[in-house]
Design a protein around this motif. Structure first.
Motif, PDB file in Angstrom:
ATOM      1  N   MET A 127       0.754  -1.194  -0.126  1.00 18.27           N
ATOM      2  CA  MET A 127      -0.064   0.091  -0.059  1.00 18.27           C
ATOM      3  C   MET A 127       0.883   1.247  -0.076  1.00 18.27           C
ATOM      4  N   GLY A 128       2.230   1.268   0.327  1.00 16.39           N
ATOM      5  CA  GLY A 128       2.950   2.221   0.568  1.00 16.39           C
ATOM      6  C   GLY A 128       4.536   2.149   1.083  1.00 16.39           C
ATOM      7  N   ASP A 129       5.110   3.067   1.178  1.00 12.78           N
ATOM      8  CA  ASP A 129       6.530   2.842   1.662  1.00 12.78           C
ATOM      9  C   ASP A 129       6.510   3.162   3.192  1.00 12.78           C
ATOM     10  N   HIS A 130       5.666   4.104   3.577  1.00 10.93           N
ATOM     11  CA  HIS A 130       5.559   4.797   4.955  1.00 10.93           C
ATOM     12  C   HIS A 130       4.332   4.800   5.474  1.00 10.93           C
ATOM     13  N   MET A 131       3.956   4.757   6.856  1.00 13.79           N
ATOM     14  CA  MET A 131       2.764   5.308   7.416  1.00 13.79           C
ATOM     15  C   MET A 131       2.842   6.050   8.718  1.00 13.79           C
ATOM     16  N   VAL A 132       2.093   7.122   8.779  1.00 15.50           N
ATOM     17  CA  VAL A 132       2.407   7.941   9.664  1.00 15.50           C
ATOM     18  C   VAL A 132       1.126   8.239  10.516  1.00 15.50           C
ATOM     19  N   ILE A 133       1.382   8.101  11.817  1.00 10.18           N
ATOM     20  CA  ILE A 133      -0.041   7.999  12.600  1.00 10.18           C
ATOM     21  C   ILE A 133       0.243   9.501  13.693  1.00 10.18           C
ATOM     22  N   ALA A 134      -0.757  10.266  13.956  1.00  7.27           N
ATOM     23  CA  ALA A 134      -0.682  11.368  14.755  1.00  7.27           C
ATOM     24  C   ALA A 134      -2.129  11.572  15.288  1.00  7.27           C
ATOM     25  N   SER A 135      -1.942  12.545  16.388  1.00  3.54           N
ATOM     26  CA  SER A 135      -2.962  13.082  16.985  1.00  3.54           C
ATOM     27  C   SER A 135      -3.066  14.476  17.123  1.00  3.54           C
ATOM     28  N   GLY A 136      -4.012  14.956  17.235  1.00  4.22           N
ATOM     29  CA  GLY A 136      -4.569  16.195  17.431  1.00  4.22           C
ATOM     30  C   GLY A 136      -5.607  16.457  18.371  1.00  4.22           C
ATOM     31  N   ARG A 137      -5.515  17.516  19.124  1.00  5.60           N
ATOM     32  CA  ARG A 137      -6.147  17.790  20.296  1.00  5.60           C
ATOM     33  C   ARG A 137      -7.837  17.905  19.938  1.00  5.60           C
ATOM     34  N   SER A 138      -8.294  18.188  19.127  1.00  3.97           N
ATOM     35  CA  SER A 138      -9.792  18.256  18.349  1.00  3.97           C
ATOM     36  C   SER A 138     -10.092  18.246  17.357  1.00  3.97           C
ATOM     37  N   THR A 139     -11.249  18.016  16.933  1.00  2.00           N
ATOM     38  CA  THR A 139     -11.617  17.888  15.452  1.00  2.00           C
ATOM     39  C   THR A 139     -11.105  19.061  14.544  1.00  2.00           C
ATOM     40  N   ARG A 140     -11.313  20.164  15.080  1.00  2.00           N
ATOM     41  CA  ARG A 140     -10.730  21.025  14.418  1.00  2.00           C
ATOM     42  C   ARG A 140      -9.257  21.282  14.179  1.00  2.00           C
ATOM     43  N   LEU A 167      -7.811  12.759   0.510  1.00  3.97           N
ATOM     44  CA  LEU A 167      -8.406  12.944   2.023  1.00  3.97           C
ATOM     45  C   LEU A 167      -9.765  12.149   2.233  1.00  3.97           C
ATOM     46  N   GLU A 168      -9.830  11.474   3.273  1.00  4.89           N
ATOM     47  CA  GLU A 168     -11.064  10.808   3.819  1.00  4.89           C
ATOM     48  C   GLU A 168     -11.138  11.106   5.218  1.00  4.89           C
ATOM     49  N   GLY A 169     -12.499  11.255   5.417  1.00  4.47           N
ATOM     50  CA  GLY A 169     -12.791  11.750   6.996  1.00  4.47           C
ATOM     51  C   GLY A 169     -12.792  13.002   7.463  1.00  4.47           C
ATOM     52  N   LYS A 170     -12.502  13.832   6.486  1.00  6.89           N
ATOM     53  CA  LYS A 170     -12.509  15.336   6.738  1.00  6.89           C
ATOM     54  C   LYS A 170     -13.797  15.941   7.339  1.00  6.89           C
ATOM     55  N   ASP A 171     -14.917  15.368   7.030  1.00  2.00           N
ATOM     56  CA  ASP A 171     -16.053  15.897   7.557  1.00  2.00           C
ATOM     57  C   ASP A 171     -16.450  15.549   8.784  1.00  2.00           C
ATOM     58  N   SER A 172     -16.049  14.636   9.660  1.00  2.00           N
ATOM     59  CA  SER A 172     -16.199  14.343  10.926  1.00  2.00           C
ATOM     60  C   SER A 172     -15.038  14.783  12.052  1.00  2.00           C
ATOM     61  N   GLY A 173     -13.797  14.713  11.299  1.00  2.00           N
ATOM     62  CA  GLY A 173     -12.687  15.227  11.754  1.00  2.00           C
ATOM     63  C   GLY A 173     -12.275  14.326  12.976  1.00  2.00           C
ATOM     64  N   ASP A 174     -12.856  13.070  13.100  1.00  2.00           N
ATOM     65  CA  ASP A 174     -12.426  12.228  14.349  1.00  2.00           C
ATOM     66  C   ASP A 174     -11.144  11.583  13.851  1.00  2.00           C
ATOM     67  N   TRP A 175     -10.990  11.190  12.774  1.00  2.00           N
ATOM     68  CA  TRP A 175     -10.085  10.343  11.765  1.00  2.00           C
ATOM     69  C   TRP A 175      -9.868  10.727  10.372  1.00  2.00           C
ATOM     70  N   VAL A 176      -8.927  11.670  10.044  1.00  2.00           N
ATOM     71  CA  VAL A 176      -8.752  11.902   8.697  1.00  2.00           C
ATOM     72  C   VAL A 176      -7.347  11.113   8.061  1.00  2.00           C
ATOM     73  N   LEU A 177      -7.674  10.300   7.009  1.00  2.00           N
ATOM     74  CA  LEU A 177      -6.638   9.541   6.356  1.00  2.00           C
ATOM     75  C   LEU A 177      -6.306  10.435   4.970  1.00  2.00           C
ATOM     76  N   ILE A 178      -4.829  10.627   5.055  1.00  2.00           N
ATOM     77  CA  ILE A 178      -4.314  11.279   3.583  1.00  2.00           C
ATOM     78  C   ILE A 178      -3.666  10.232   2.913  1.00  2.00           C
ATOM     79  N   ASP A 179      -3.652   9.958   1.901  1.00  2.00           N
ATOM     80  CA  ASP A 179      -2.949   9.237   0.904  1.00  2.00           C
ATOM     81  C   ASP A 179      -2.413   9.971  -0.123  1.00  2.00           C
ATOM     82  N   THR A 180      -1.037   9.986  -0.069  1.00  2.00           N
ATOM     83  CA  THR A 180      -0.305  10.442  -0.916  1.00  2.00           C
ATOM     84  C   THR A 180       0.326   9.437  -2.031  1.00  2.00           C
ATOM     85  N   GLY A 181      -0.018   8.441  -1.925  1.00  2.00           N
ATOM     86  CA  GLY A 181       0.611   7.219  -2.770  1.00  2.00           C
ATOM     87  C   GLY A 181       1.551   6.484  -1.895  1.00  2.00           C
ATOM     88  N   ASP A 182       2.724   7.003  -1.842  1.00  2.00           N
ATOM     89  CA  ASP A 182       4.007   6.498  -0.944  1.00  2.00           C
ATOM     90  C   ASP A 182       3.790   6.689   0.502  1.00  2.00           C
TER      91      ASP A 182
END
Length: 118
Positions: free
Chosen positions: A39-52, A75-90
């Motif tokens: 699916m890609g070369d790297h995965m990055v997981i991070a947290s934000g303090r709020s949906t905003r 970008l997937e999940g931007k509407d809810s802001g709980d979990w956003v997935l960003i797919d850049t390809g790699d």
């Protein structure tokens, strides 16, 4: 950075990590997927303090990659802001609210020995 640079997966990873750091992402984890997944070369997981903050970090990251590398991210999940997935390809980036990240615990799937656990 100005203008489009060459988008190697290592350069993209560096840009992703810098963008998340600049936007005060918390608990950033990077996982090397080379040899583990197609699916890609790297995965990055991070947290934000709020949906905003989660949505803002995802939008800024996408814009920075577009401007600096001419990489158009999905970008997937931007509407809810709980979990956003960003797919850049790699690079696959997951930005969560802390409660949602704790619930799904996706980084545990990629830890050594996780596939052997039953």
């Amino acid at each position: 950075m100005t203008g489009a640079q060459t988008a190697t997966s290592d350069a993209l990873l560096e840009a992703v990590l810098k963008s998340l750091n600049d936007d005060k992402a918390e608990d950033v984890v990077q996982i090397n997927l080379r040899g583990k997944s197609e699916m890609g070369d790297h995965m990055v997981i991070a947290s934000g303090r709020s949906t905003r903050q989660v949505v803002a970090m995802a939008e800024k990251l996408s814009e920075r990659l577009k401007h600096d590398f001419n990489v158009f991210s999905k970008l997937e999940g931007k509407d809810s802001g709980d979990w956003v997935l960003i797919d850049t390809g790699d690079i696959i980036v997951h930005i969560f609210r802390p409660e949602v990240r704790e619930f799904y615990q996706i980084e545990k799937m990629w830890q050594p020995g996780a596939a052997a656990a039953t």
